[in-house]
Enzyme design. Structure first.
Site, PDB file in Angstrom:
ATOM      1  N   TRP A 185       0.827  -1.210   0.000  1.00  0.00           N
ATOM      2  CA  TRP A 185       0.000   0.000   0.000  1.00  0.00           C
ATOM      3  C   TRP A 185       0.861   1.258   0.000  1.00  0.00           C
ATOM      4  O   TRP A 185       0.579   2.216  -0.732  1.00  0.00           O
ATOM      5  CB  TRP A 185      -0.927   0.007   1.214  1.00  0.00           C
ATOM      6  CG  TRP A 185      -1.769   1.234   1.300  1.00  0.00           C
ATOM      7  CD1 TRP A 185      -2.976   1.453   0.685  1.00  0.00           C
ATOM      8  CD2 TRP A 185      -1.481   2.436   2.020  1.00  0.00           C
ATOM      9  NE1 TRP A 185      -3.440   2.722   0.988  1.00  0.00           N
ATOM     10  CE2 TRP A 185      -2.557   3.338   1.805  1.00  0.00           C
ATOM     11  CE3 TRP A 185      -0.418   2.827   2.829  1.00  0.00           C
ATOM     12  CZ2 TRP A 185      -2.581   4.610   2.372  1.00  0.00           C
ATOM     13  CZ3 TRP A 185      -0.440   4.101   3.400  1.00  0.00           C
ATOM     14  CH2 TRP A 185      -1.517   4.978   3.166  1.00  0.00           C
TER      15      TRP A 185
ATOM     16  N   ASP B 264      -6.649  -2.866  -1.603  1.00  0.00           N
ATOM     17  CA  ASP B 264      -6.715  -3.119  -0.165  1.00  0.00           C
ATOM     18  C   ASP B 264      -6.911  -1.837   0.642  1.00  0.00           C
ATOM     19  O   ASP B 264      -6.993  -1.898   1.871  1.00  0.00           O
ATOM     20  CB  ASP B 264      -5.434  -3.823   0.305  1.00  0.00           C
ATOM     21  CG  ASP B 264      -5.302  -5.216  -0.294  1.00  0.00           C
ATOM     22  OD1 ASP B 264      -6.325  -5.926  -0.351  1.00  0.00           O
ATOM     23  OD2 ASP B 264      -4.189  -5.586  -0.715  1.00  0.00           O
ATOM     24  N   ASP B 265      -6.986  -0.704  -0.030  1.00  0.00           N
ATOM     25  CA  ASP B 265      -7.183   0.572   0.653  1.00  0.00           C
ATOM     26  C   ASP B 265      -8.655   0.704   1.047  1.00  0.00           C
ATOM     27  O   ASP B 265      -9.545   0.653   0.194  1.00  0.00           O
ATOM     28  CB  ASP B 265      -6.769   1.713  -0.283  1.00  0.00           C
ATOM     29  CG  ASP B 265      -6.847   3.063   0.385  1.00  0.00           C
ATOM     30  OD1 ASP B 265      -7.970   3.545   0.631  1.00  0.00           O
ATOM     31  OD2 ASP B 265      -5.784   3.641   0.667  1.00  0.00           O
ATOM     32  N   LEU B 266      -8.912   0.909   2.345  1.00  0.00           N
ATOM     33  CA  LEU B 266     -10.300   0.947   2.814  1.00  0.00           C
ATOM     34  C   LEU B 266     -11.057   2.126   2.225  1.00  0.00           C
ATOM     35  O   LEU B 266     -12.249   2.004   1.909  1.00  0.00           O
ATOM     36  CB  LEU B 266     -10.335   1.004   4.346  1.00  0.00           C
ATOM     37  CG  LEU B 266     -11.729   0.940   4.973  1.00  0.00           C
ATOM     38  CD1 LEU B 266     -12.467  -0.326   4.554  1.00  0.00           C
ATOM     39  CD2 LEU B 266     -11.623   1.026   6.501  1.00  0.00           C
TER      40      LEU B 266
ATOM     41  N   TYR C 141     -11.857   8.029  -3.999  1.00  0.00           N
ATOM     42  CA  TYR C 141     -11.623   8.752  -2.739  1.00  0.00           C
ATOM     43  C   TYR C 141     -12.600   9.931  -2.596  1.00  0.00           C
ATOM     44  O   TYR C 141     -13.170  10.170  -1.535  1.00  0.00           O
ATOM     45  CB  TYR C 141     -10.201   9.285  -2.681  1.00  0.00           C
ATOM     46  CG  TYR C 141      -9.125   8.296  -2.323  1.00  0.00           C
ATOM     47  CD1 TYR C 141      -9.233   7.494  -1.197  1.00  0.00           C
ATOM     48  CD2 TYR C 141      -7.973   8.178  -3.102  1.00  0.00           C
ATOM     49  CE1 TYR C 141      -8.225   6.597  -0.858  1.00  0.00           C
ATOM     50  CE2 TYR C 141      -6.961   7.294  -2.778  1.00  0.00           C
ATOM     51  CZ  TYR C 141      -7.101   6.503  -1.653  1.00  0.00           C
ATOM     52  OH  TYR C 141      -6.101   5.622  -1.320  1.00  0.00           O
TER      53      TYR C 141
END
Length: 220
Positions: A154, A173-175, A215
């Protein structure tokens, strides 16, 4: 699986390796729902932060892990002052400092070991100069830099997107990215990485731009 469009490697004056207007047009045509998000958010405003060296960027990343921005900035400032009047410590500086001095500056035992490993791997060439890293493909960069203790996939993906301006990185895998994806495509249900990867095939070769918009989806 569709074949990915291969982009010529070039660098704009704003630090991006792609044209964001071309990227947004491609994404809008490739995925109508993503196109709606792009229209809601508006202009792609991300520009890479200036990176003087990989060593400096990765040192900052290690110090900032799992800390608030204010606390991390304070600790980083103490580490920098250990080698004053230098503007920033060199790899050799860090290795010459006793580990206890780094601990006294506020680094945990794990982070002290990580920054010392970073310094050693910079000196032995595992972490290459910035000019060299720009010639490597994304996965090669990830494989090289994750050899450093405390640096995971990450962290390198964030560097590729936000410091090197690479066009086609999707941190599954970034929330935050997963939550944005859930809001736009799945009515709030957090997706598995495989689900994101399947949907994102159509976004190639501009998945970094799609990531930035995901985002932003959390801010709408």
């Amino acid at each position: 699986m569709t074949s990915a469009l291969v982009l010529p490697r070039y660098r704009r004056s704003d630090g991006l390796e792609y044209d964001p207007d071309v990227a947004c047009r491609h994404l809008t045509q490739a995925d109508l729902q993503l196109g709606d998000l792009i229209a809601q958010v508006g202009e792609f405003a991300m520009r890479p932060r200036i990176t003087h060296s990989l060593f400096v960027s990765l040192l900052r990343s290690i110090v900032y892990q799992q800390l608030s921005g204010k606390a991390a900035a304070t600790i980083l400032g103490r580490v920098v002052r250990l080698t004053a009047p230098r503007r920033f410590p060199t790899p050799r500086d860090l290795l010459q400092l006793p580990p206890e001095r780094l601990r006294e500056a506020g680094l945990s035992a794990a982070k002290t070991a990580a920054v010392r490993d970073l310094a050693a791997r910079t000196l032995d060439g595992t972490v290459p100069p910035l000019a060299s890293i720009r010639r490597l493909e994304d996965e090669d960069v990830i494989q090289r830099l994750t050899l450093v203790r405390g640096i995971g996939r990450w962290t390198v993906e964030m560097l590729l997107i936000f410091r090197l301006g690479r066009p086609d990185v999707l941190p599954v895998d970034d929330l935050g990215v997963r939550k944005g994806f859930a809001r736009v495509f799945r009515k709030g249900r957090i997706p598995e990485p495989a689900t994101m990867l399947r949907r994102a095939e159509a976004w190639r070769p501009y998945r970094s731009v799609a990531t930035w918009y995901l985002y932003r989806a959390l801010e709408l």
